[in-house]
Design a protein around this motif. Structure first.
Motif, mmCIF file in Angstrom:
data_model
loop_
_atom_site.group_PDB
_atom_site.id
_atom_site.type_symbol
_atom_site.label_atom_id
_atom_site.label_comp_id
_atom_site.label_asym_id
_atom_site.label_seq_id
_atom_site.Cartn_x
_atom_site.Cartn_y
_atom_site.Cartn_z
ATOM 1 N N GLY A 133 35.759 29.104 46.438
ATOM 2 C CA GLY A 133 34.754 28.302 45.755
ATOM 3 C C GLY A 133 33.795 29.089 44.890
ATOM 4 N N GLU A 134 33.916 30.402 44.841
ATOM 5 C CA GLU A 134 32.958 31.200 44.083
ATOM 6 C C GLU A 134 33.291 31.244 42.591
ATOM 7 N N MET A 135 34.545 30.969 42.222
ATOM 8 C CA MET A 135 34.944 31.113 40.828
ATOM 9 C C MET A 135 34.823 29.795 40.084
ATOM 10 N N HIS A 136 34.605 29.881 38.781
ATOM 11 C CA HIS A 136 34.630 28.706 37.937
ATOM 12 C C HIS A 136 36.074 28.401 37.573
ATOM 13 N N ALA A 137 36.282 27.246 36.967
ATOM 14 C CA ALA A 137 37.636 26.872 36.582
ATOM 15 C C ALA A 137 38.190 27.872 35.565
ATOM 16 N N GLY A 138 39.500 28.087 35.639
ATOM 17 C CA GLY A 138 40.136 28.988 34.694
ATOM 18 C C GLY A 138 40.688 30.221 35.367
ATOM 19 N N VAL A 139 41.496 30.940 34.634
ATOM 20 C CA VAL A 139 42.134 32.150 35.144
ATOM 21 C C VAL A 139 41.468 33.359 34.512
ATOM 22 N N PRO A 140 41.009 34.310 35.307
ATOM 23 C CA PRO A 140 40.332 35.475 34.726
ATOM 24 C C PRO A 140 41.284 36.359 33.946
ATOM 25 N N ARG A 141 40.767 36.973 32.891
ATOM 26 C CA ARG A 141 41.558 37.891 32.089
ATOM 27 C C ARG A 141 41.761 39.215 32.825
ATOM 28 N N ARG A 142 42.790 39.946 32.451
ATOM 29 C CA ARG A 142 43.167 41.155 33.190
ATOM 30 C C ARG A 142 42.303 42.366 32.844
ATOM 31 N N HIS A 143 42.041 42.621 31.575
ATOM 32 C CA HIS A 143 41.261 43.797 31.159
ATOM 33 C C HIS A 143 41.834 45.078 31.783
ATOM 34 N N ALA A 144 43.073 45.373 31.432
ATOM 35 C CA ALA A 144 43.781 46.500 32.046
ATOM 36 C C ALA A 144 43.086 47.836 31.809
ATOM 37 N N SER A 145 42.258 47.913 30.776
ATOM 38 C CA SER A 145 41.605 49.188 30.465
ATOM 39 C C SER A 145 40.349 49.435 31.283
ATOM 40 N N LEU A 146 39.881 48.433 32.036
ATOM 41 C CA LEU A 146 38.649 48.576 32.814
ATOM 42 C C LEU A 146 38.950 48.835 34.288
ATOM 43 N N LEU A 147 38.005 49.436 34.974
ATOM 44 C CA LEU A 147 38.140 49.674 36.399
ATOM 45 C C LEU A 147 38.140 48.349 37.138
ATOM 46 N N ARG A 148 38.960 48.265 38.186
ATOM 47 C CA ARG A 148 39.076 47.019 38.925
ATOM 48 C C ARG A 148 38.948 47.269 40.422
ATOM 49 N N ALA A 149 38.393 46.286 41.096
ATOM 50 C CA ALA A 149 38.417 46.229 42.556
ATOM 51 C C ALA A 149 38.912 44.840 42.921
ATOM 52 N N SER A 150 39.448 44.699 44.122
ATOM 53 C CA SER A 150 39.967 43.395 44.528
ATOM 54 C C SER A 150 39.819 43.236 46.028
ATOM 55 N N TYR A 151 40.026 42.007 46.473
ATOM 56 C CA TYR A 151 40.031 41.757 47.914
ATOM 57 C C TYR A 151 41.075 40.698 48.215
ATOM 58 N N ARG A 152 41.556 40.722 49.438
ATOM 59 C CA ARG A 152 42.534 39.740 49.891
ATOM 60 C C ARG A 152 42.184 39.316 51.308
ATOM 61 N N ILE A 153 42.054 38.021 51.516
ATOM 62 C CA ILE A 153 41.825 37.499 52.858
ATOM 63 C C ILE A 153 43.152 37.506 53.605
ATOM 64 N N THR A 154 43.195 38.237 54.699
ATOM 65 C CA THR A 154 44.426 38.312 55.488
ATOM 66 C C THR A 154 44.439 37.335 56.647
ATOM 67 N N SER A 155 43.259 36.851 57.059
ATOM 68 C CA SER A 155 43.186 35.834 58.104
ATOM 69 C C SER A 155 41.881 35.067 57.948
#
Length: 480
Positions: free
Chosen positions: A263-285
């Motif tokens: 629920g934190e994101m607005h509608a739409g798919v975020p762009r990749r921006h391959a040239s910028l530093l990225r962090a991510s998270y995944r809910i495993t449970s």
């Protein structure tokens, strides 16, 4: 980083450079109440001059600053807990409080004492008085010293005298003119996201509000752009343009799967921006009942932190990930994984999906705008998927919020609704809230002029309380 290692700050042993009144806690509250008449002032000069008058206590420690429409309080708490777990002496400045104003200033996870709070407020108020005496003498207009000005400067005094290594500063509103932006020792910033809130002050479009929050990004700082800054593209462009103008390379935090945004994101798919530093998270449970753990993995530009657990709802995953990424960037190195696990597990988030009473259960959440209500309901869906089996809702809403957006989301999420109002001068009247819920198709079973009266009427059974931070605080105080 070892205890006491500080970059670009003054030596230890800060003292207020002038005599101040010996205020009691009650007198300090009176001082703050008197300053309420000045409301919100869009300027930083007041706090800048007050800090200078006090000998720059904000240079006695390093700082992180966190802004965002939703999630900034939890992210701030997690960042403080993580840094404390890494061996630092950490202060936290956050708002608003649930029960006591002392909650706004913490040192190593504990609110400052009433005595410390009163002395710090006295110092800040005297600094404001001295600055205005000098301004009048030189023919300049005196400043209107607001309550938040005094609290922010008081926090800097308290933290400097407590000899903290680092302070985590939560923006009260916006960012550009927020009093915390006057602090000179900020080395890392994060923006959790953008929503339509405080539109009278910050602007009535997402892009305008994004501009106010993006202003905290300044040259020489580390920066994390949270999940809620990703979409729509026009909002993300505001933050990326600000980063480019300040020669800052941000870290973009994104969920590995869109549904993990809870629920934190607005509608739409975020762009990749391959040239910028990225962090991510995944809910495993996901937690499927109250008291069950949330489990997640956070991947930063340096490493993956696996097996993180918290007795929290799913929407906290984005805030935990933002705090991990920000603190790692601030420390400029990997976090101790074992200490991180413990810090995340033990971090309190008062008023956020809090079980105030186990039997019969009272579940409270401080959601107070449509975006945070969406996140709360997504978490509630995990543990109670059938709205017909949920406890009744006790709701109070502030009149200057998006009442329609809040009510429309809550109206059909519960089998029954009880309306009330808090003691805040901004609270929407209970009768008007009843009218809004009825129009939205809710079954309203009660209306009470105070939270205490509503709780007394509902005390024999379970309930869910949400709709405003002031309601969460009132319930916490009554059930303490």
């Amino acid at each position: 980083m070892a205890r006491g290692q500080r970059r670009g700050v003054r030596a230890e042993g800060y003292q207020v450079p002038f005599e101040v009144l010996d205020l009691s806690y009650a007198e300090a509250l009176q001082t703050l109440h008197a300053a309420c008449k000045f409301g919100i002032q869009p300027m930083l000069e007041t706090v800048v001059d007050m800090l200078a008058e006090l000998g720059d206590p904000d240079l006695s420690f390093r700082s992180l600053q966190i802004a965002g429409t939703n999630g900034k309080t939890s992210t701030s708490r997690y960042a403080a807990a993580i840094l404390r777990g890494q061996g630092l002496r950490v202060a936290l400045y956050t708002s608003p409080e649930l029960v006591s104003l002392t909650e706004r200033m913490e040192v190593d996870g504990v609110p400052v004492s009433e005595g410390t709070f009163a002395r710090s407020v006295a110092a800040a108020a005297e600094a404001g008085r001295r600055v205005n005496v000098r301004r009048r003498a030189s023919g300049e207009r005196p400043y209107d010293v607001t309550q938040f000005d005094i609290l922010t400067v008081a926090a800097c005094v308290a933290f400097a005298q407590a000899d903290v290594d680092v302070a985590v500063l939560e923006c009260g509103m916006g960012g550009r003119w927020d009093a915390t932006s006057a602090v000179k020792s900020i080395e890392a910033v994060a923006v959790t996201g953008v929503g339509l809130d405080h539109t009278r002050i910050l602007g009535d479009t997402l892009e305008a509000i994004a501009g106010e929050k993006a202003a905290i990004i300044r040259c020489g700082q580390s920066c994390v752009l949270g999940v809620g800054t990703a979409t729509p593209d026009s909002v993300e462009d505001v933050f990326l343009d600000r980063c480019r103008s300040q020669d800052v390379t941000p870290v973009l935090l994104r969920p590995e799967r869109l549904e993990d945004a809870a629920g934190e994101m607005h509608a739409g798919v975020p762009r990749r921006h391959a040239s910028l530093l990225r962090a991510s998270y995944r809910i495993t449970s996901r937690p499927r009942r109250l008291g069950a753990p949330l489990e997640l993995t956070v991947r930063t530009p340096r490493r993956a932190y696996t097996g993180l657990t918290a007795l929290k709802p799913s929407y906290q995953a984005a805030n935990i990930a933002c705090a991990v990424t920000l603190t790692e960037a601030f420390l400029d190195g990997e976090l101790d994984g074992d200490r991180l696990l413990e810090s995340v597990r033990q971090c309190p988030t008062p008023g956020r999906f809090s079980l105030l009473r186990p039997n019969p259960p009272v579940l409270v959440d401080a959601c107070h705008n449509p975006q945070s209500v969406d996140a709360f309901l997504a978490a509630l869906q995990d543990i109670a998927p059938d709205p017909a089996t949920r406890p009744p809702l006790l709701c109070a809403v502030l009149a200057d919020k998006d009442v329609g957006g809040i009510v429309s989301r809550l109206a059909r999420a519960f089998p029954a609704v009880v309306c009330t109002q808090t003691s805040s001068s901004r609270s929407l009247g209970a009768d008007e809230l009843v009218r809004r819920f009825l129009a939205a198709g809710a079954k309203v079973t009660g209306s009470y002029g105070s939270v205490a009266a509503a709780l007394a009427a509902m005390s024999a059974g379970p309930l869910v309380g949400c709709g405003s931070i002031t309601l969460a605080g009132a319930l916490a105080a009554l059930l303490a």
